[in-house]
Design a protein around this motif. Sequence first.
Motif, short mmCIF file in Angstrom:
data_model
loop_
_atom_site.label_atom_id
_atom_site.label_comp_id
_atom_site.label_asym_id
_atom_site.label_seq_id
_atom_site.Cartn_x
_atom_site.Cartn_y
_atom_site.Cartn_z
N ASP A 1 0.86 -1.18 0.00
CA ASP A 1 0.00 0.00 0.00
C ASP A 1 0.90 1.23 0.00
O ASP A 1 2.12 1.12 -0.17
CB ASP A 1 -0.96 -0.01 1.20
CG ASP A 1 -0.21 0.04 2.54
OD1 ASP A 1 1.04 0.00 2.54
OD2 ASP A 1 -0.88 0.12 3.59
N ARG A 2 0.31 2.39 0.17
CA ARG A 2 1.10 3.62 0.07
C ARG A 2 2.18 3.68 1.15
O ARG A 2 3.29 4.13 0.91
CB ARG A 2 0.18 4.84 0.18
CG ARG A 2 -0.62 5.15 -1.09
CD ARG A 2 -1.28 6.51 -0.97
NE ARG A 2 -1.88 6.94 -2.23
CZ ARG A 2 -3.17 6.88 -2.51
NH1 ARG A 2 -4.01 6.38 -1.60
NH2 ARG A 2 -3.63 7.31 -3.66
N LEU A 3 1.85 3.27 2.38
CA LEU A 3 2.83 3.34 3.46
C LEU A 3 4.01 2.42 3.18
O LEU A 3 5.17 2.82 3.34
CB LEU A 3 2.17 2.97 4.79
CG LEU A 3 3.11 2.94 6.00
CD1 LEU A 3 3.74 4.31 6.23
CD2 LEU A 3 2.37 2.46 7.24
N TYR B 1 0.82 13.00 -1.08
CA TYR B 1 1.01 11.56 -0.94
C TYR B 1 0.86 11.14 0.52
O TYR B 1 0.21 10.12 0.82
CB TYR B 1 2.38 11.15 -1.46
CG TYR B 1 2.59 9.65 -1.50
CD1 TYR B 1 2.27 8.92 -2.63
CD2 TYR B 1 3.10 8.97 -0.39
CE1 TYR B 1 2.45 7.53 -2.67
CE2 TYR B 1 3.27 7.60 -0.42
CZ TYR B 1 2.95 6.89 -1.56
OH TYR B 1 3.11 5.52 -1.58
N THR B 2 1.46 11.90 1.44
CA THR B 2 1.35 11.53 2.86
C THR B 2 -0.08 11.69 3.36
O THR B 2 -0.54 10.91 4.21
CB THR B 2 2.32 12.35 3.72
OG1 THR B 2 2.06 13.75 3.55
CG2 THR B 2 3.77 12.06 3.34
N THR C 1 -1.79 8.67 2.19
CA THR C 1 -1.32 7.53 2.96
C THR C 1 -2.01 7.47 4.32
O THR C 1 -2.44 6.40 4.77
CB THR C 1 0.20 7.60 3.15
OG1 THR C 1 0.84 7.67 1.88
CG2 THR C 1 0.72 6.40 3.92
N SER D 1 -0.08 12.17 8.70
CA SER D 1 0.50 12.71 7.47
C SER D 1 1.73 13.56 7.76
O SER D 1 2.77 13.43 7.10
CB SER D 1 -0.54 13.53 6.72
OG SER D 1 0.03 14.18 5.59
N GLN E 1 -5.53 6.31 3.89
CA GLN E 1 -5.58 4.88 3.61
C GLN E 1 -5.34 4.06 4.87
O GLN E 1 -5.97 3.01 5.07
CB GLN E 1 -4.54 4.53 2.54
CG GLN E 1 -4.65 3.11 2.00
CD GLN E 1 -3.62 2.84 0.92
OE1 GLN E 1 -2.46 3.22 1.03
NE2 GLN E 1 -4.05 2.18 -0.15
#
Length: 505
Positions: free
Chosen positions: A76-78, A478-479, A482, A328, A485
């Motif tokens: 995933d994003r993280l 993006y953060t 993240t 974030s 999510q």
Amino acid sequence: MNQWLIAPILIPLLGGILQVFMGYAPISLRRTLALATTVLLLVATIVLLLLANDGQYRLYAFGNWQPPFGIVLVLDRLAALMLVLTGVLALFSHLFSLGGYDEGNRQFHGLFLFQLMGLNIAFLTGDLFNLFVAFEVLLIASYGLLMHGGGTARTIPGLHYVVLNLVGSALFLISVGMIYSVTGTLNMADLALRIPDLQGADLELVKAGGLMLLVVFGLKAAILPLSFWLPRAYARASAPVAALFAVMTKVGVYAILRVYLLVFGDHAGPLANLGMDWLFPLALVTLAMGVIGALGAQSLKTLVAWQVVISVGTLLAPIALGSNAGISAALFYLLSTTWTVAGLFLLSELVASQRGSAGDRIVTAPPMQNRTLLSVFFLVGAVAAAGLPPLSGFFSKVLILQSVTSGPEMAWLWGILLVGSFFTVIAYSRAGSIVFWRTVGGHIEDPPRLGGEVRAATGALVALSVIIVAFAGPINEYTDATAAQLQDRQGYVQILQTPMVQEDN
């Protein structure tokens, strides 16, 4: 399944195995292959970052076993963010080692790559037991790297590091055993489904296991009072090893984020937000103790090692509060502080090499060669680490301060973070003025030449604090995504409920 997910594990594994059998090959060949492996790893992590940016979860199940059975990797994003963070750090740390810091141990490059493999497993695994396995892989490699270069000065700190981490590993194994005995699973998505329904003795047993896990992750992250081993161990490590170790504490932070938002999040019934009421004050105390240690540091490496402790407290305080904005901001700060600290570790070694017997101690010495270049590197790194404008440390701390809502937590976080930043500036100002500007008569005889690879590696890591500012908008977007999510556990849990589909990529 997406085959790209195994690349960050397979690349360093194969590279490390190759290095094991090349122990007696010419060092130039070992260096070339090792650096090529690290570059290839970074390319693979960037590909995964681009894949993860669409917000979808991607799964790789070894043996094609449907979750929650078998070994599962989840992207995933993280996870993608941590992989790229580590890939960039590894490339420049590895590049620096080619300046002669890989000599004295034929297996240095193999250990370096095996540690990267362990880190990447930790960031991708969807299972608590395999997280334990990842910790053991990276720790075994780190034991060898910590002692790289020999010398009695590294023996006692290395012994403390080994013993404490062995204790942590034992507690980790006991805690996952307690959780498995009740739930019958260690898959994190499966645990997120089962834990809210626990009652009675089962609930208490899982609660005890969850709190023990928090202690283990706190040890890995170096939260007070589990952080006193870190400054001596990191300050004694060789420069490229210390730089790579800048991400080691972030593995503990990552584990807290992953496990305590997914498994013990708001949805977990009686176990919701387990341990978070303790994490916030401990994070603030850790931050304060790190600042005190930095003020009393007697060498540049020790000062930077205490900066690692400061960064842990700064990261965990907003994470413990649990808001999207706080998570974030913490992730934005994580990028900045990891690369900056790594650059400062490399810089400390360059300074030590130019000051003769004074080394990196914060004492007066004859003027060093390359003082202008090194002082500029130090200025940029110190400004970013302390959180002064206009570099990335300032923007990340502003985001952290803005993320806190009005209340007692806001007063405590604002007060300790701002006062701590002020005294951190004093600590770096004291060190910089003594090392670079307060000189005594005499000269240093034949200091080693600073090679292009060590200059490039140090300068690149320090310059990333400027690059982060230039791309602050996309990084913050993006953060933010993240954090959102992470708070939405349903997408992660759906991995269990969706049959696996083979993908061409």
